[in-house]
Design an enzyme around this catalytic site. Sequence first.
Site, short mmCIF file in Angstrom:
data_model
loop_
_atom_site.label_atom_id
_atom_site.label_comp_id
_atom_site.label_asym_id
_atom_site.label_seq_id
_atom_site.Cartn_x
_atom_site.Cartn_y
_atom_site.Cartn_z
CB CYS A 149 -11.54 -11.68 -10.87
SG CYS A 149 -10.43 -10.31 -11.21
CG ASP B 95 -9.52 -8.37 -6.56
OD1 ASP B 95 -9.18 -8.53 -5.36
OD2 ASP B 95 -9.82 -7.26 -7.02
NE ARG C 188 -9.89 -6.31 -3.70
CZ ARG C 188 -10.30 -5.17 -4.26
NH1 ARG C 188 -10.64 -4.15 -3.50
NH2 ARG C 188 -10.37 -5.05 -5.57
CG HIS D 251 -14.47 -9.05 -7.95
ND1 HIS D 251 -13.93 -7.86 -7.51
CD2 HIS D 251 -13.63 -9.49 -8.92
CE1 HIS D 251 -12.82 -7.62 -8.17
NE2 HIS D 251 -12.60 -8.59 -9.03
CB CYS E 64 -13.93 -6.31 -11.39
SG CYS E 64 -12.72 -7.26 -12.33
ZN LIG Z 1 -11.48 -8.41 -10.75
#
Ligand SMILES: [Zn+2]
Length: 219
Positions: free
Chosen positions: A42, A44, A46, A98, A101
């Site tokens: 993803c 993201d 993080r 994750h 999400c």
């Molecule tokens: Zn995500």
Amino acid sequence: MSLVHDLLQNNRQWAAALKLEAPDFFLKLSKQQKPLFFWIGCCDSRVPANQIIGLMPGEVFVHRNIANIVNSADINCMSALQYAVDVLQVRHVILCGHFGCGGVQAAVHGEGHGIIDYWIWDIKAILTRHEAMLAQAPAERLVDLMCEINVIEQTYELCRTKVIREAWQRGQPVRVHGWIYGIHDGLLQEVIPEVDRTVDVETVYQAALTAVTQKYTGG
Ligand SMILES: [Zn+2]
């Protein structure tokens, strides 16, 4: 001093530190890349691929999109997959989702975000497909459950792509993995056990769905 200026400074320090440790590091990398791993994750911020699996530049080829979606009609993802498998000959393709999400959450809660609504259509379709099972899960765990189901579904799609099927047909020892990452603890978990050309994808997919159902609904 601007924040972006800080980034350039950070970069100088990082490159200098690495060169101090291994003077020919960048020279070697500039000549070729030979990663053993291809990561589909993803966007993201993080979930940075290299850091969480402890790999250096040159060790993992990476494709990221919102909610780690694999769709055979996505030329971006398919090009990266083909290059990784056919040209770089990676040994492992890791599909990593994750918990928490945002893309999955938007699909579950039906939040509208504009263009992204079209992108997460695949996740909405997964939600519909597993409606009955999702209805049995406690409301507060629904997003986590969907994050895991999304890993299972995207890994299944990955195994069914032309690139992976043809690699297996010609006997290439490439293995596919479905993992999920915990933003809250920094740990990875296997959602789908390793799949290679000797394994029946359908069986692994069904077993993973059963396991995740039991985990969240107790049934
Ligand atoms: Zn995500």
